[in-house]
Motif scaffolding. Structure first.
Motif, short mmCIF file in Angstrom:
data_model
loop_
_atom_site.label_atom_id
_atom_site.label_comp_id
_atom_site.label_asym_id
_atom_site.label_seq_id
_atom_site.Cartn_x
_atom_site.Cartn_y
_atom_site.Cartn_z
N LEU A 1 -5.75 -22.24 -19.33
CA LEU A 1 -4.63 -22.97 -18.75
C LEU A 1 -3.29 -22.61 -19.37
N LEU A 2 -3.26 -22.50 -20.68
CA LEU A 2 -1.97 -22.22 -21.35
C LEU A 2 -1.41 -20.86 -20.93
N PHE A 3 -2.27 -19.87 -20.89
CA PHE A 3 -1.76 -18.54 -20.55
C PHE A 3 -1.45 -18.40 -19.07
N LYS A 4 -1.93 -19.32 -18.26
CA LYS A 4 -1.52 -19.40 -16.87
C LYS A 4 -0.17 -20.12 -16.75
N PHE A 5 0.01 -21.16 -17.54
CA PHE A 5 1.20 -22.00 -17.44
C PHE A 5 2.45 -21.36 -18.01
N VAL A 6 2.32 -20.75 -19.18
CA VAL A 6 3.50 -20.33 -19.94
C VAL A 6 4.25 -19.22 -19.22
N LYS A 7 5.54 -19.44 -19.04
CA LYS A 7 6.38 -18.44 -18.37
C LYS A 7 7.02 -17.53 -19.39
#
Length: 254
Positions: free
Chosen positions: A248-254
């Motif tokens: 999730l984090l690596f999907k979310f972080v821009k």
């Protein structure tokens, strides 16, 4: 520099007490151990109150300033104060931060909120993953393992020195994020949740991850802006919480 040879020394007793939460709260200090974590603390300009080594030659690789008290200890003392079976013979004492740090007046950035996460290994992996993803902070919610638990400290491997860690009520934090215009996300499997891959990367968000067995508290899930799930092609019942956090984090972080 002082040499200590007895487990009955008052300093040694203090270090041993710091292995318990009661001892840490009373002293306002905790012990870190191992070459990597102590080095990370020094490199990240943490204030080292005391440094303990079993060999004076180790000091050449640990450039602490003149305000740090240095102790040479025996291997027996190292084993006595260590939380591991095979200590590396390098320890340091740091001040704890406030166990109930107030929510910052100005919230921004990307945050991870831990709801009742209890396994030190999972917490360490989640903190290191958040560090790698460039998050701004982590909140340890009610029921989560103590930030200064020796197993948690060891598992975080120094990433705790790279970002702000807080303890507090997740519902209070979520209200603060929402007041700041930052969307909050939870994780659950139900008809209202949407697939995580529908969310666009962003630099401003708060993600709540829940207990290893029970997931995120339903009361918290009712307060989020959106709840998510990770589609799985195989037949596993669920993902490990630390693995799910990484996805999730690596999907979310821009």
């Amino acid at each position: 520099m002082e040499k200590i040879t007895s487990n009955q020394n008052s300093r040694v007793k203090d270090w041993k007490r710091m292995q318990t939460k009661k001892g840490r709260v009373k002293s306002g200090q905790y012990v870190i151990e191992g070459w990597h974590i102590v080095d990370e603390a020094i490199r990240n300009r943490q204030t080292i109150k005391e440094l303990m080594v079993v060999d004076e030659s180790y000091l050449g690789a640990l450039p602490v300033d003149d305000t740090t008290q240095v102790f040479i200890i025996t291997p027996e003392i190292a084993k006595h104060i260590s939380s591991t079976e095979t200590p590396q013979g390098v320890f340091a004492v740091l001040d704890t931060q406030d166990y109930h740090e107030k929510i910052p007046d100005e919230l921004q950035g990307a945050w991870l909120l831990l709801d009742n996460i209890q396994d030190p290994g999972n917490i360490g992996t989640m903190v290191r993953t958040a560090d790698a993803a460039g998050l701004d902070g982590i909140v340890f919610g009610k029921g989560s393992a103590d930030i200064y638990n020796p197993k948690v400290v060891r598992s975080m491997q120094g990433s705790q020195f790279h970002m702000k860690l807080f303890t507090g009520d997740i519902l209070d934090w979520m209200a603060a994020f929402q007041n700041a215009g930052i969307k909050t996300y939870g994780t659950e499997l139900n008809d209202q949740a949407v697939s995580y891959d529908t969310v666009k990367p962003t630099s401003q968000f708060a993600l709540v991850m829940g207990n290893e067995g029970n997931g995120v508290d339903p009361e918290i899930l009712e307060k989020t802006d959106q709840n998510l799930y990770i589609p799985m092609k195989g037949e596993a019942e669920s993902l490990n919480v630390a693995v799910a956090t990484g996805i999730l984090l690596f999907k979310f972080v821009k």
